[in-house]
Design a protein around this motif. Structure first.
Motif, PDB file in Angstrom:
ATOM      1  N   ALA A  95       0.825  -1.219   0.000  1.00  0.00           N
ATOM      2  CA  ALA A  95       0.000   0.000   0.000  1.00  0.00           C
ATOM      3  C   ALA A  95       0.854   1.261   0.000  1.00  0.00           C
ATOM      4  N   ASN A  96       2.081   1.163   0.562  1.00  0.00           N
ATOM      5  CA  ASN A  96       2.940   2.349   0.716  1.00  0.00           C
ATOM      6  C   ASN A  96       4.230   2.259  -0.098  1.00  0.00           C
ATOM      7  N   ARG A  97       4.231   1.411  -1.127  1.00  0.00           N
ATOM      8  CA  ARG A  97       5.485   1.228  -1.872  1.00  0.00           C
ATOM      9  C   ARG A  97       5.948   2.525  -2.544  1.00  0.00           C
ATOM     10  N   ASN A  98       4.997   3.355  -2.971  1.00  0.00           N
ATOM     11  CA  ASN A  98       5.383   4.635  -3.579  1.00  0.00           C
ATOM     12  C   ASN A  98       6.067   5.545  -2.566  1.00  0.00           C
ATOM     13  N   LYS A  99       5.598   5.463  -1.304  1.00  0.00           N
ATOM     14  CA  LYS A  99       6.233   6.254  -0.238  1.00  0.00           C
ATOM     15  C   LYS A  99       7.648   5.746   0.024  1.00  0.00           C
ATOM     16  N   SER A 100       7.824   4.422  -0.030  1.00  0.00           N
ATOM     17  CA  SER A 100       9.165   3.851   0.158  1.00  0.00           C
ATOM     18  C   SER A 100      10.112   4.330  -0.939  1.00  0.00           C
ATOM     19  N   PHE A 101       9.602   4.363  -2.171  1.00  0.00           N
ATOM     20  CA  PHE A 101      10.428   4.832  -3.299  1.00  0.00           C
ATOM     21  C   PHE A 101      10.818   6.303  -3.102  1.00  0.00           C
ATOM     22  N   LEU A 102       9.855   7.113  -2.669  1.00  0.00           N
ATOM     23  CA  LEU A 102      10.146   8.536  -2.496  1.00  0.00           C
ATOM     24  C   LEU A 102      11.117   8.760  -1.343  1.00  0.00           C
ATOM     25  N   PHE A 103      10.919   8.038  -0.223  1.00  0.00           N
ATOM     26  CA  PHE A 103      11.871   8.169   0.882  1.00  0.00           C
ATOM     27  C   PHE A 103      13.255   7.681   0.441  1.00  0.00           C
ATOM     28  N   GLY A 104      13.286   6.549  -0.297  1.00  0.00           N
ATOM     29  CA  GLY A 104      14.568   6.043  -0.807  1.00  0.00           C
ATOM     30  C   GLY A 104      15.267   7.088  -1.671  1.00  0.00           C
ATOM     31  N   PHE A 105      14.469   7.809  -2.477  1.00  0.00           N
ATOM     32  CA  PHE A 105      15.038   8.879  -3.312  1.00  0.00           C
ATOM     33  C   PHE A 105      15.594   9.999  -2.439  1.00  0.00           C
ATOM     34  N   PHE A 106      14.813  10.439  -1.427  1.00  0.00           N
ATOM     35  CA  PHE A 106      15.267  11.513  -0.531  1.00  0.00           C
ATOM     36  C   PHE A 106      16.547  11.128   0.199  1.00  0.00           C
ATOM     37  N   THR A 107      16.539   9.922   0.788  1.00  0.00           N
ATOM     38  CA  THR A 107      17.671   9.515   1.627  1.00  0.00           C
ATOM     39  C   THR A 107      18.903   9.163   0.803  1.00  0.00           C
TER      40      THR A 107
END
Length: 675
Positions: A95-107
């Motif tokens: 459900a939150n895989r897009n959030k994981s991708f965005l956090f991965g991009f930020f970090t």
């Protein structure tokens, strides 16, 4: 005597070389360090790292890095990553895989963007050295994951996206490392990219397509060989780590993906999961933390101003970059301050991937000694910062979630601890029945699962009770392995139904879980007489269950709900249990019902704030019940919500359906719910 003293002197000569003594010393540190410094409020992770500094080659020199310590350290790191993948709530992760991708991009991008100019312009290193060092800032090791796991907040969305982001950023950094090495050695060409892409594709296919099928087959065929399950899991972890290395990425990526591959097959409340966590948290992970401390050379700080400036600069940039990534993640997803702190705490620790990047760069001559030494100091600093931040934030988050749960409990109609009763009829299939009870049990309830044996009231009543209790010893061990309390009860009664009903009243049971009748014959009569007598003798919510295969190997819960089921008293209770089962097995739930009933189900799900995927399929043709067979899959658990006579949702067709399930879907697992 002199020979004895010489032998004694040799054995205790520093650094210790006797493997038995080395192992014993590390176990002693794991045992006493956290206990000794607990009163000082120092987190156990920091204690173990500091212990590693003290006994390591740069401390008192009691131990030196050896192949044995390296082996246990590697196992510990792989274990951390594997548990992170295994504990991940897959429904929430999807459900939150897009959030994981965005956090991965930020970090990944923010530390890299800040770090490169600092290394290139401020510290004066060349492009390759600056880019490699800056990429090191983007990595992070889940050093503090054991803290969120211990405090039971690993299911929080902030933790889920951080774990997902870890894999993305570490994979990206390790690919950058390969690119920079190729650029440094002059081998960066089309063949390099082809080899990397093909090897990663083959590796991913094996992990996500082949491994789950083999694991499912193994757990089904070796269902009774519980000890072999753990050995199989360990084998999968290490072979996946090895294959990841062959594919051109770090073994930690393989261990994490192995956790994801086995996630659905190892329920979070199962005995196997408990064994995995217990051995890892007791032995392998502490070994890794001690080995991290053994890398730290405190003397670097005093070796000159350059080393100190580089170490301080690297540490500040690394911490600030991760804080900035957590801050932007909080802003975008509107997380609370506590969730931001948990994200920062989990992502600010540097160890494995960081060290791998820097050591490879140092050995290749890309970076100099000051960066290597500064990185070792950075590992110590970020480990302490990450531990303190995670410990404080996760503790407050745990308290906050418990307060919410307590409030919800007080507002519920049944403000008391849940009690489950398991009447035992057939000991051959009882292990699956007990496993099911453990999975759907309310984890906040201190009450044990009560196993009931009803024996006839005759001269051998006491002897029969003793025999029944003796047979249940293995099941008590099974429950203990899953850290679930079990209480053995006995009732003396000529009538099994009245014995169960009486005992359920005595212990104020909320749920009775019954096994499916195993006698052969006309199922209409069997269900209609034997089982219905038990159901009608009490008013408790009752589950009649049959599982054709291990619970973890199912892929979906197919639920059939009659009209007006929402009017029954136990409506919300069985929905909560299905939601809990779906979370434990990481499977979706399909509800076949009319629109009005599903609208009420959605209201309950909204109150539960669940991440389990519930889907609706309209169904009203109860006269042609078997038409649902075309929508069922081989690995479904069929759930029929029935009703007692006199219930609002009762209809004459309901008592005939269990016989149809037995006749036409005999090879499928099934549950009949009587609210």
């Amino acid at each position: 005597m002199k020979d004895f003293l010489d032998i004694l002197h040799h054995e205790f000569e520093l650094p210790l070389s006797n493997p038995v003594m080395v192992f014993a010393l590390i176990l002693l540190i794991i045992l006493i360090s956290p206990i000794a410094l607990k009163r000082l409020n120092i987190p156990g992770i920091i204690v173990l790292i500091i212990s590693g500094i003290i006994i390591g080659p740069f401390g008192f020199g009691i131990l030196e890095k050896s192949s044995a310590i390296d082996l246990f350290s590697t196992i510990g790191l792989l274990y951390i990553m594997f548990i992170a993948g295994l504990e991940l709530d897959m429904n929430q992760f999807k459900a939150n895989r897009n959030k994981s991708f965005l956090f991965g991009f930020f970090t990944f991008i923010l530390p890299l963007t800040i770090g490169f100019p600092v290394c290139f312009y401020l510290l004066g290193y060349d492009f390759n050295a600056s880019f490699l060092t800056a990429s090191m800032f983007a990595t992070h090791t889940l050093l503090t994951y054991p803290i969120v796991s211990r405090l039971k907040v690993s299911k929080n969305e902030a933790v889920a996206i951080t774990v997902g982001g870890t894999i993305l950023t570490d994979t990206a950094v390790l690919i950058i490392l390969a690119v920079i090495m190729g650029n440094h050695e002059g081998t960066l060409n089309v063949a390099f990219w082809q080899r990397l892409i093909i090897s990663l594709a083959i590796f991913s296919s094996i992990i996500f397509l082949v491994v789950p099928r083999i694991a499912k087959w193994f757990f089904t065929k070796m269902e009774t060989e519980k000890h072999s399950h753990y050995i199989f899991v360990l084998f999968v972890v290490f072979i996946a780590a090895f294959m990841a290395e062959l594919a051109g990425v770090e073994p930690i990526i393989g261990a994490f993906l192995a956790g994801l591959a086995l996630n659905r097959l190892i329920p979070h409340s199962s005995a196997l999961m408990n064994r995995i966590e217990f051995i890892g948290n007791s032995l392998f992970i502490p070994f890794f933390l001690i080995s991290v401390g053994m890398l730290v050379d405190i003397s670097v700080i005093f070796s000159g101003p350059t080393a100190l400036i580089v170490a301080a600069t690297l540490s500040v940039v690394a911490i600030f970059g991760k804080w900035l990534a957590a801050f932007f993640t909080q802003l975008v997803f509107r997380y609370s301050a506590l969730q931001r702190k948990v994200i920062f705490g989990l992502s600010s620790g540097h160890a494995a991937a960081t060290l791998a990047v820097i050591i490879v760069g140092y050995n290749a001559g890309i970076i100099e000694e000051n960066i290597l030494n500064g990185t070792v100091i950075l590992i110590l600093v970020t480990s302490i910062v990450a531990t303190l931040a995670t410990e404080r934030a996760a503790r407050k988050l745990a308290v906050e979630s418990k307060e919410i749960s307590a409030t919800e409990l007080k507002n519920s109609r049944a403000y008391r601890s849940e009690t489950i009763l398991l009447p035992i009829a057939n000991i051959l299939n009882f292990d699956k029945l007990l496993e099911f009870a453990i999975l759907i049990k309310d984890k906040t309830s201190p009450n044990p699962v009560s196993i009931l044996s009803v024996v006839p009231n005759n001269e051998e009543a006491e002897l029969n009770i003793a025999r029944a209790t003796e047979k249940l010893d293995d099941f008590i061990k099974q429950a203990s392995a899953a850290e679930t309390k079990v209480n053995i009860l006995a009732a003396i009664d000529h009538n099994v139904a009245s014995g169960i009903a009486q005992k359920s009243k005595e212990i104020i049971a909320d749920l009775i879980i019954l096994g499916w009748p195993t006698q052969k014959g006309l199922m209409d009569k069997l269900i209609g007489k034997k089982m219905e007598r038990i159901i009608s003798a009490n008013s408790k919510t009752s589950f009649v269950t049959y599982f054709s295969r291990p619970l973890a190997t199912h892929k979906r819960i197919f639920t059939i709900v009659p009209p007006l089921a929402e009017k029954e008293k136990g409506f919300s209770f069985w929905i909560k249990k299905l939601d809990l089962l779906a979370k434990e097995l990481s499977v979706p739930v399909v509800i076949s019902s009319n629109s009005e009933t599903y609208a009420e189900i959605k209201k309950i799900l909204k109150e539960l704030k669940t991440d389990s995927p519930f889907k609706h399929k309209k169904f009203a043709e109860w006269e042609d019940f078997l038409i649902l067979g075309k929508d069922m899959l081989e690995d479904d658990i069929i759930v029929l919500v029935s009703a007692r006579k006199g219930g609002v949702s009762y209809q004459p067709l309901l008592p005939t359906i269990p016989a149809k399930l037995e006749k036409y879907f005999f090879n499928k697992s099934r549950i009949i719910i009587y609210p």
